[in-house]
Design a protein around this motif. Sequence first.
Motif, short mmCIF file in Angstrom:
data_model
loop_
_atom_site.label_atom_id
_atom_site.label_comp_id
_atom_site.label_asym_id
_atom_site.label_seq_id
_atom_site.Cartn_x
_atom_site.Cartn_y
_atom_site.Cartn_z
N LYS A 227 25.72 35.39 47.78
CA LYS A 227 26.93 34.58 47.73
C LYS A 227 27.89 35.14 46.67
O LYS A 227 29.10 35.19 46.85
N ARG A 228 27.30 35.56 45.58
CA ARG A 228 28.09 36.11 44.47
C ARG A 228 28.86 37.33 44.94
O ARG A 228 30.05 37.49 44.66
N GLN A 229 28.16 38.19 45.69
CA GLN A 229 28.81 39.42 46.19
C GLN A 229 29.98 39.07 47.10
O GLN A 229 31.04 39.68 47.03
N SER A 230 29.76 38.07 47.96
CA SER A 230 30.82 37.76 48.91
C SER A 230 32.02 37.13 48.18
O SER A 230 33.17 37.32 48.60
N GLU A 231 31.74 36.40 47.11
CA GLU A 231 32.84 35.84 46.30
C GLU A 231 33.68 36.99 45.72
O GLU A 231 34.90 36.95 45.70
N LYS A 232 32.96 38.00 45.26
CA LYS A 232 33.63 39.13 44.63
C LYS A 232 34.52 39.85 45.63
O LYS A 232 35.65 40.23 45.33
N GLU A 233 33.97 39.99 46.86
CA GLU A 233 34.73 40.71 47.88
C GLU A 233 36.01 39.97 48.27
O GLU A 233 37.00 40.60 48.65
N SER A 234 35.95 38.64 48.21
CA SER A 234 37.14 37.90 48.65
C SER A 234 38.14 37.70 47.50
O SER A 234 39.20 37.10 47.71
N PHE A 235 37.81 38.23 46.32
CA PHE A 235 38.70 38.05 45.18
C PHE A 235 40.09 38.64 45.42
O PHE A 235 41.11 38.00 45.18
N ALA A 236 40.10 39.88 45.96
CA ALA A 236 41.36 40.59 46.13
C ALA A 236 42.37 39.78 46.92
O ALA A 236 43.53 39.65 46.54
N GLN A 237 41.86 39.17 48.01
CA GLN A 237 42.74 38.40 48.89
C GLN A 237 43.35 37.20 48.13
O GLN A 237 44.56 36.96 48.22
N THR A 238 42.50 36.49 47.40
CA THR A 238 42.99 35.31 46.67
C THR A 238 43.99 35.72 45.60
O THR A 238 45.01 35.06 45.40
N PHE A 239 43.69 36.80 44.92
CA PHE A 239 44.58 37.22 43.84
C PHE A 239 45.92 37.69 44.39
O PHE A 239 46.98 37.37 43.84
N THR A 240 45.87 38.45 45.50
CA THR A 240 47.11 38.93 46.09
C THR A 240 48.00 37.75 46.46
O THR A 240 49.22 37.79 46.30
N ARG A 241 47.36 36.70 46.97
CA ARG A 241 48.12 35.52 47.33
C ARG A 241 48.76 34.90 46.08
O ARG A 241 49.91 34.49 46.09
N PHE A 242 47.98 34.84 45.00
CA PHE A 242 48.49 34.24 43.77
C PHE A 242 49.65 35.04 43.19
O PHE A 242 50.64 34.49 42.73
N SER A 243 49.52 36.38 43.24
CA SER A 243 50.56 37.21 42.60
C SER A 243 51.68 37.58 43.57
O SER A 243 52.45 38.50 43.33
N SER A 244 51.76 36.85 44.70
CA SER A 244 52.78 37.14 45.70
C SER A 244 54.18 37.02 45.09
O SER A 244 54.38 36.33 44.09
N SER A 245 55.13 37.69 45.76
CA SER A 245 56.49 37.68 45.20
C SER A 245 57.08 36.28 45.20
O SER A 245 57.88 35.92 44.35
N GLN A 246 56.63 35.48 46.16
CA GLN A 246 57.11 34.10 46.24
C GLN A 246 56.73 33.34 44.96
O GLN A 246 57.56 32.65 44.36
#
Lengths: 520, 249
Positions: A483-502
């Motif tokens: 589960k930990r590994q899969s959390e790590k893999e999905s980090f990029a997507q969540t962060f990209t959403r957070f740092s979006s230009s909007q």
Amino acid sequence: MMPNIVKFNLAGDDDERQISRQLAARHTIKKEAAVAGRLTIYDTFDWRLFHKSLVLFASQDRLMLRKLGQDRMIYSHHIKPTPCFIWDFPEGDFKRYLEPVIKMRRLLKCADLVFRATPYRILNQDEKTVARLFFETVRLPGRKDSRTITTQLWVKPVKGYPKYSRKIKNQLEGLGLTSSGDEDIFFQAIRETNQDPGSYSTKLNIKLHPDMRSAEATKIILRFLFHIIKMNAAKIEQDLDTEFLHDYRVALRRTRSALVWNKNIFSKETIARFKKNLSYIGKISNTLRDLDVYLLNQATYKAMLPPVLRDDIDPLFAYLKKQRSTSFRKVVRSMTSKKYRKIMQDWETFLNEPQENLGAESDAEHSVFDLARKRIYKQYKNVVKAGNRILGNSDDEMLHNLRIQCKKLRYLIQFFSNLFPSKKINILVGQLKKLQDRLGDYNDLSVQVKYLYVVAEKLPSNSSQMKKTLVAIGSLIDKLDTKRQSEKESFAQTFTRFSSSQNQMLFRELFELQSETVVS
Amino acid sequence: MRTIALYSNKGGVGKTAAAVNLSYLSALAGAKTLICDLDPQSSATYYFRVKPKLKSGAKGFLKGGKSVYKSIKGTDYENLDLLPADFSYRRLDIAFNQLKRPKNRLQKILKPFKAEYDVVILDCPASISVLAENVLNTVDCTLVPLIPTTLSVRTYLQLLTFCKKNKIDTSRIYTFYSMVDRRKKLHLSLMEKVSRKLSHVLKSDIPYLSMIERMGVYRQPTVAFSPGSTASKAYQRLWQNLQETIFIK
């Protein structure tokens, strides 16, 4: 839907005989045996049921749930004794309904009442019940002359016979009775027992003014947090549920963050002293909180295991429970120690004393609005920087650092949220929360994997049962790590959403002072 | 929502008495209960002291929706409502047959009750017809009272054959012995024989007792006017048995 009950206020108990005699002149009316009993209203310490407009109460072996202001029961089940926690409820709809509302919090008595109700039935020519009346008196428990909360007459229509209850209602109005207002008995009972429903909340709803001096604003925030700390600290010792400690610790962490949000408001010595002392206070309960979390997760952990191993993990939880009670005693001892009391007293004195003079270069006199904006924007840039670094190459330490940066940003926004438009703030907090949840889950899983590995070594492994337990722990570690590994893999997507230009635009709009640029 | 039908293709077997008492027990246990009297003889309606009248008769019933809902009457008991019968129900079968898709209409009629009731009990008339097909197709459980006599058993077997022919699922059909007289050898031997040969026979039976017939005098369920009587205890056991064997499987 059931037709509505009409309620009339009565002046006293004597009215019953008079009114029933008047009604008997026009209707066939039948008195039934009076019912008397106790009625206890329950809620959690933080009023979770009240916040969802729910009233949970126990009376005569039944536990009942209804909406505030409504008479119809959502659930009414034979449950005795009243459950303390959601896991004490029998399986079924009632439990499923309450679970997401009260979660892990204990149900506490919030009002105790006694009532006496005399039912009457209005009959038609077939001797069929066509309306019901109830003369009801509700008092605070105690002697016979204890305070009466209400004396009411209820007219309850029977479905399909609206004519009769309408006639009775008109007749009662003709007798000069006034219908009682819509106020729920819940409010009356709570008021009589000097409580304020919804008064406790850990939400930082701090009223600040943009022109306020920073030192004053910071003290207001710190005093608000100190109030929460004190309220919960008083309850931790009673060991009612895990959330008193949790709320206490969150308020402590927020306090430490608020103390240093701007390093030029208080003197260096003051900051250093309290940083050290508050950090000591926080550490006291670290182990206890960890153990609470493991034990709260018991059902989740079990569900993760293959069915054959589920019962084998029990000795682990038995061991953790033992550890918890030792740790709990330790915490209580520390919280009643001289050192603890001295630190808290020192802190309280500081919160109440006038602002120290720090000279011209201090930020204490500056308006809070500008400083808060500057600080939040800077912290946002720190988060984006730390996150971007991870996108290329992530190790646990970097993720941990980002989690801390996010927490700082979240606290800052919450401290000063009152100064900004709430709609926009909510959008940002929502996005930030998603990122934090991801990072938090990842961190929790990493800690849990490590902890289970250490605990496995500590368990005595001579018996065959213990060997099975070790197998179960091994399987659990494997599941958690996946589960930990899969959390790590999905980090990029969540962060990209957070740092979006909007979001960047929104941060810039709310917090950027002129002459600053955005980090990409 | 759970739906239970008291049904038999033979008359006078104790359907209504069972429907009335079971619905009372269901309400007593705290479940919001509706008893639907589908029999034009309207005995269940009479027992609850309600006038046998629907707002728009059999046609309105088939239409379902508001007009049916408005006809529901509260009984003398907490949690228990009644949908009264109407004399026009004698033509219910003809009306069903005039529909485009007659076999699943009852399902549609009962659907709106889902929000308000935990249990719906249907008291059905004695006939094998399109109404019976509707009932058998719709409810969670059909309860067939069975008098331990040759004719009664024969009619029950007829019902099972009818179901097979019409591809009706018989796994939801249960039976219990009704109007049992344990002094009669015939009753005892037939019960023994039937229980051996047939599945889905509930353990508890309802004896032949005058306390059940007195419902007509008191116009109340037996369990309400004489809760401690042998008859009431038999209905309580049947209700318990029903919960254990059918609903908590």
